[in-house]
Design an enzyme around this catalytic site. Structure first.
Site, PDB file in Angstrom:
ATOM      1  N   LYS A  13       0.829  -1.215   0.000  1.00 56.09           N
ATOM      2  CA  LYS A  13       0.000   0.000   0.000  1.00 56.09           C
ATOM      3  C   LYS A  13       0.865   1.268   0.000  1.00 56.09           C
ATOM      4  CE  LYS A  13      -2.249  -1.004   3.849  1.00 56.09           C
ATOM      5  NZ  LYS A  13      -1.639  -2.287   4.261  1.00 56.09           N
ATOM      6  N   ARG A  88      -9.412   0.451   9.121  1.00 55.93           N
ATOM      7  CA  ARG A  88      -8.908  -0.886   9.457  1.00 55.93           C
ATOM      8  C   ARG A  88      -9.995  -1.756  10.084  1.00 55.93           C
ATOM      9  NH1 ARG A  88      -3.244   0.028   8.672  1.00 55.93           N
ATOM     10  NH2 ARG A  88      -1.978  -1.371   9.871  1.00 55.93           N
ATOM     11  N   ARG A 127      11.769  -6.211   4.836  1.00 58.98           N
ATOM     12  CA  ARG A 127      11.692  -4.743   4.693  1.00 58.98           C
ATOM     13  C   ARG A 127      12.709  -4.036   5.585  1.00 58.98           C
ATOM     14  NH1 ARG A 127       5.900  -1.982   4.857  1.00 58.98           N
ATOM     15  NH2 ARG A 127       5.731  -3.017   6.878  1.00 58.98           N
ATOM     16  N   ARG A 173      -0.200  -9.084  13.409  1.00 57.83           N
ATOM     17  CA  ARG A 173      -0.737  -8.097  12.451  1.00 57.83           C
ATOM     18  C   ARG A 173      -1.603  -8.784  11.396  1.00 57.83           C
ATOM     19  NH1 ARG A 173       4.341  -5.368  10.212  1.00 57.83           N
ATOM     20  NH2 ARG A 173       2.944  -3.918   9.179  1.00 57.83           N
TER      21      ARG A 173
HETATM   22  P1  AMP Z   1       0.876   0.399   9.000  1.00 62.49           P
HETATM   23  O1  AMP Z   1       2.083   1.228   8.755  1.00 62.49           O
HETATM   24  O2  AMP Z   1      -0.316   0.870   8.237  1.00 62.49           O
HETATM   25  O3  AMP Z   1       1.138  -1.080   8.846  1.00 62.49           O
HETATM   26  O4  AMP Z   1       0.479   0.622  10.545  1.00 62.49           O
HETATM   27  C1  AMP Z   1       1.379   0.300  11.576  1.00 62.49           C
HETATM   28  C2  AMP Z   1       0.620   0.172  12.889  1.00 62.49           C
HETATM   29  O5  AMP Z   1      -0.033   1.412  13.193  1.00 62.49           O
HETATM   30  C3  AMP Z   1      -0.505  -0.852  12.875  1.00 62.49           C
HETATM   31  O6  AMP Z   1      -0.058  -2.176  13.117  1.00 62.49           O
HETATM   32  C4  AMP Z   1      -1.388  -0.328  14.004  1.00 62.49           C
HETATM   33  O7  AMP Z   1      -0.838  -0.602  15.267  1.00 62.49           O
HETATM   34  C5  AMP Z   1      -1.299   1.183  13.780  1.00 62.49           C
HETATM   35  N1  AMP Z   1      -2.352   1.659  12.842  1.00 62.49           N
HETATM   36  C6  AMP Z   1      -2.166   2.141  11.587  1.00 62.49           C
HETATM   37  N2  AMP Z   1      -3.334   2.481  11.033  1.00 62.49           N
HETATM   38  C7  AMP Z   1      -4.288   2.185  11.953  1.00 62.49           C
HETATM   39  C8  AMP Z   1      -5.706   2.294  11.963  1.00 62.49           C
HETATM   40  N3  AMP Z   1      -6.391   2.755  10.901  1.00 62.49           N
HETATM   41  N4  AMP Z   1      -6.358   1.901  13.083  1.00 62.49           N
HETATM   42  C9  AMP Z   1      -5.697   1.443  14.165  1.00 62.49           C
HETATM   43  N5  AMP Z   1      -4.359   1.299  14.209  1.00 62.49           N
HETATM   44  C10 AMP Z   1      -3.654   1.670  13.116  1.00 62.49           C
END
Ligand code: AMP
Length: 231
Positions: A13, A88, A127, A173
């Site tokens: 993404k 999410r 990564r 995750r």
């Molecule tokens: P990402 O970089 O999108 O993988 O997000 C990293 C972490 O941030 C996730 O594993 C969650 O802990 C938190 N996070 C990101 N976006 C959200 C969201 N929309 N709702 C809740 N937690 C989020």
């Protein structure tokens, strides 16, 4: 362009958002980036979010929704946005519908990036991020070239791994994606917004797939199979 990129962690993404930003001149709104920024600055919100993030859990809806409300009200988002990592769960998706109705900027499409589970693991565990320029590499598929790889990175790149890209957290995750985020697939399908793209391919091919899906509005083949993660 007003879209959501929906996909499991590691589905690409962030990478695709950056290409879409360049092509369409609209901002990427990544809740993960906004949260990581708050954590690194040590703000109150960051301190609240850190434990959930390090454990691979979702940060609470009130915190994330407050952040997204502020972000989407900024002037640059009036011309469009690419939502990356938000929503999410169903509660966030419903709140987003309400917010965008208030702002008069409804979603145009939601692109589900469909990825094979084995590829996902490789992307996440491999990564690495350059500490100086933020560029993302993968030790398996796109290792950093000999330095310098960027204007400000004259020394050997200092590569860091996100704490939540460690193998034990990745499992959590992915489980969160399955349990809480995947229900967004039927939700957006029922709103007629869902487009599905095969995201196993190389970056350029996936990008073309997204452009086509967004423009044509045509449903990809995976639309009928439930999508999300395969394998
Ligand atoms: P990402 O970089 O999108 O993988 O997000 C990293 C972490 O941030 C996730 O594993 C969650 O802990 C938190 N996070 C990101 N976006 C959200 C969201 N929309 N709702 C809740 N937690 C989020």
């Amino acid at each position: 362009m007003r879209i959501v990129l929906l996909g499991a962690p590691g589905s690409g993404k962030g990478t695709q958002s950056q290409l879409l930003v360049k092509a369409h001149g609209v901002p990427q709104v990544s809740t993960g980036d906004l949260l990581r920024n708050a954590v690194s600055k040590g703000t109150e919100l960051g301190l609240r979010a850190k434990a959930a993030m390090d454990g691979g859990k979702l940060v609470d809806d009130a915190t994330v929704l407050g952040m997204i409300r502020e972000r989407l009200k900024l002037a640059d988002a009036a011309k469009g946005f690419i939502l990356d990592g938000f929503p999410r769960n169903i509660a966030q998706a419903e709140a987003l519908q309400t917010l965008l109705a208030e702002l008069g900027t409804p979603l145009e499409s939601v692109v589900l990036m469909n990825v094979d589970l084995k590829i996902l693991f490789k992307r996440l565990t491999g990564r690495r991020i350059c500490q100086d320029c933020g560029r993302v590499f993968n030790v398996y598929t796109s290792p950093p070239p000999s330095p310098p790889h960027g204007a400000n990175c004259v020394a050997a790149p200092k590569l860091i791994q996100r704490p939540d890209d460690k193998e034990d957290v990745i499992g959590e995750r992915l489980a969160v994606f399955e349990a809480l985020t995947k229900p967004l697939i039927p939700y957006y399908r029922s709103l007629g917004l869902l487009r599905i793209v095969d995201a196993d391919a190389d970056v350029d091919t996936v990008f073309k797939g997204i452009e086509t899906a967004v423009q044509s509005g045509a449903l990809g083949a995976g639309a009928r199979s439930g999508g999300g993660i395969r394998g």
